[in-house]
Design a protein around this motif. Structure first.
Motif, PDB file in Angstrom:
ATOM      1  N   ASP A 190       0.807  -1.225   0.000  1.00 50.28           N
ATOM      2  CA  ASP A 190       0.000   0.000   0.000  1.00 50.28           C
ATOM      3  C   ASP A 190       0.844   1.280   0.000  1.00 50.28           C
ATOM      4  O   ASP A 190       0.307   2.375   0.141  1.00 50.28           O
ATOM      5  CB  ASP A 190      -0.924   0.005   1.230  1.00 50.28           C
ATOM      6  N   TYR A 191       2.153   1.126  -0.133  1.00 54.73           N
ATOM      7  CA  TYR A 191       3.035   2.303  -0.134  1.00 54.73           C
ATOM      8  C   TYR A 191       2.968   2.971  -1.507  1.00 54.73           C
ATOM      9  O   TYR A 191       3.091   2.317  -2.544  1.00 54.73           O
ATOM     10  CB  TYR A 191       4.469   1.864   0.190  1.00 54.73           C
ATOM     11  N   SER A 192       2.789   4.302  -1.514  1.00 55.23           N
ATOM     12  CA  SER A 192       2.561   4.998  -2.787  1.00 55.23           C
ATOM     13  C   SER A 192       3.846   5.398  -3.515  1.00 55.23           C
ATOM     14  O   SER A 192       3.842   5.630  -4.719  1.00 55.23           O
ATOM     15  CB  SER A 192       1.710   6.249  -2.542  1.00 55.23           C
ATOM     16  N   GLY A 193       4.957   5.481  -2.778  1.00 53.68           N
ATOM     17  CA  GLY A 193       6.216   5.926  -3.391  1.00 53.68           C
ATOM     18  C   GLY A 193       6.963   4.802  -4.097  1.00 53.68           C
ATOM     19  O   GLY A 193       6.542   3.650  -4.109  1.00 53.68           O
ATOM     20  N   LYS A 194       8.106   5.173  -4.664  1.00 57.12           N
ATOM     21  CA  LYS A 194       8.952   4.200  -5.376  1.00 57.12           C
ATOM     22  C   LYS A 194       9.845   3.476  -4.368  1.00 57.12           C
ATOM     23  O   LYS A 194      10.531   4.114  -3.565  1.00 57.12           O
ATOM     24  CB  LYS A 194       9.800   4.908  -6.425  1.00 57.12           C
ATOM     25  N   VAL A 195       9.845   2.127  -4.428  1.00 53.95           N
ATOM     26  CA  VAL A 195      10.582   1.309  -3.455  1.00 53.95           C
ATOM     27  C   VAL A 195      11.617   0.427  -4.154  1.00 53.95           C
ATOM     28  O   VAL A 195      11.325  -0.201  -5.169  1.00 53.95           O
ATOM     29  CB  VAL A 195       9.620   0.382  -2.660  1.00 53.95           C
ATOM     30  N   VAL A 196      12.834   0.403  -3.577  1.00 55.58           N
ATOM     31  CA  VAL A 196      13.831  -0.604  -3.965  1.00 55.58           C
ATOM     32  C   VAL A 196      13.994  -1.521  -2.760  1.00 55.58           C
ATOM     33  O   VAL A 196      14.243  -1.062  -1.648  1.00 55.58           O
ATOM     34  CB  VAL A 196      15.187   0.034  -4.335  1.00 55.58           C
ATOM     35  N   PHE A 197      13.839  -2.821  -2.986  1.00 56.48           N
ATOM     36  CA  PHE A 197      13.822  -3.804  -1.895  1.00 56.48           C
ATOM     37  C   PHE A 197      14.966  -4.786  -2.114  1.00 56.48           C
ATOM     38  O   PHE A 197      14.988  -5.523  -3.100  1.00 56.48           O
ATOM     39  CB  PHE A 197      12.473  -4.545  -1.935  1.00 56.48           C
ATOM     40  N   VAL A 198      15.960  -4.785  -1.217  1.00 55.56           N
ATOM     41  CA  VAL A 198      17.108  -5.693  -1.327  1.00 55.56           C
ATOM     42  C   VAL A 198      16.995  -6.761  -0.242  1.00 55.56           C
ATOM     43  O   VAL A 198      17.101  -6.453   0.944  1.00 55.56           O
ATOM     44  CB  VAL A 198      18.456  -4.939  -1.220  1.00 55.56           C
ATOM     45  N   LYS A 199      16.789  -8.003  -0.656  1.00 47.76           N
ATOM     46  CA  LYS A 199      16.541  -9.090   0.300  1.00 47.76           C
ATOM     47  C   LYS A 199      17.776  -9.494   1.099  1.00 47.76           C
ATOM     48  O   LYS A 199      17.665 -10.048   2.190  1.00 47.76           O
ATOM     49  CB  LYS A 199      16.015 -10.330  -0.444  1.00 47.76           C
TER      50      LYS A 199
END
Length: 348
Positions: free
Chosen positions: A222-231
């Motif tokens: 539900d986050y509206s911004g741009k996300v980079v997700f590093v596992k």
């Protein structure tokens, strides 16, 4: 023939391995030949960072967290015979390594059995005090007893009041020579255009890493911004997956990680000490979720929140609205500390 130095970080998440990267680069710059010794994801990461250096696989400690954070200490106690067995195997392996290679020094980042009386042996730690709740006195005494078997202890922090580790890395007196070598980070701050609203940085032992990954992937839908997700999962090949406004990587090597953190407005991560050092170097705003039951991370998160630098909360309490708290906090800042590696390496 260049002098060979064995560099051996603990395989406990990626923090010990990544903070050895500036040490390895400094050794190369000063004319030494580092040999990397570790296991698991720590060794895999350093092989990717230094493909031309020789590597040695050491016996694994095989330490995992409990799913229930409150049982973390109990699980460590239960695993202690396995740990002692691994340390014994580690000592045996190091003896063989020294017999087969012309090594003039050892740098161990929290690997308890990686030392030798035949060559100068250095222990890197930010924990002269090991927090474990009501058994802190015992865990500290045991850890200090091990450190005293080394010739020198390097602490990746500054001495004095302006420091990152607080009571973890500062004691009134100690029997082994101590050198504060300043916060260690493989990164440099650049004037980059902000492209990501949020960057998630995960690492650490299982199963807690996976548990936080699953929680955050669910919350960030539900986050509206741009996300980079590093596992923070080291695999043979890098994978990139796009889910709506979220770009998910299994891992990033140093150059891409440095670039992406510089391009991100906010970092959401564990409060591991290496992460704290990295984000301070890059002057970042952050939100911390300490690993449940890990007293060191809980202490660092609480300390930085009380210093009004970084907000934090327990893993079970995190939700998207918590990120709004960041606006009221100052963020992490680097302090000037120049380490003279030439003098530091005189030991060898």
């Amino acid at each position: 023939m260049k002098k060979q130095i064995l560099v051996a970080p603990l395989n406990w998440g990626l923090g010990h391995a990544t903070r050895c990267i500036p040490i390895i680069n400094a050794l190369i710059s000063e004319g030494f030949t580092p040999i990397i010794a570790s296991d698991g994801v720590a060794l895999a990461l350093l092989k990717k960072e230094f493909p031309r250096l020789s590597t040695i696989e050491l016996p694994s400690y095989n330490i995992t967290y409990s799913k229930n954070g409150s049982l973390f200490k109990l699980k460590l106690l239960k695993d202690s015979p396995k740990l002692l067995k691994a340390i014994k195997a580690e000592k045996k392996a190091i003896k063989a390594v020294l017999e087969l290679n012309d090594i003039v020094g050892i740098i161990s980042d929290n690997r308890l059995g990686v030392r030798s009386k035949k060559v100068p042996s250095v222990f890197i730690t930010h924990q002269l005090n090991v927090l474990s709740g009501n058994t802190t006195w015992l865990s500290t005494k045991m850890h200090q007893k091990i450190i005293k078997k080394f010739d020198m202890c390097w602490i990746p922090d500054a001495d004095g009041d302006t420091n990152l580790s607080g009571k973890l890395g500062h004691v009134t007196n100690f029997d082994v020579p101590i050198k504060y070598i300043g916060p260690l980070s493989r990164f440099n701050k650049t004037k980059a255009e902000i492209k990501n609203n949020l960057m998630v940085l995960l690492s650490g032992p299982e199963p807690q890493r996976t548990m936080l990954e699953e929680k955050l992937l669910s919350e960030l839908k539900d986050y509206s911004g741009k996300v980079v997700f590093v596992k923070g999962v080291m695999q043979k090949e890098q994978t990139i997956q796009v889910l709506g406004n979220m770009t998910i990587y299994n891992f990033m090597t140093s150059n891409l990680l440095e670039k992406t953190i510089n391009e991100s407005a906010l970092i959401l991560s564990r409060s591991g000490y290496t992460t704290v050092m990295d984000l301070a170097k890059l002057n970042k705003k952050a939100f911390f979720i300490p690993t449940p039951g890990q007293f060191e991370q809980e202490y660092l998160a609480k300390r930085l929140t009380e210093m009004h630098l970084v907000p934090s909360c327990k893993q079970k309490d995190f939700n998207l609205s918590k990120l709004d708290e960041v606006k009221a906090y100052d963020g992490l800042k680097a302090f000037n500390f120049d380490v003279d590696f030439k003098v530091l390496f005189d030991l060898f």
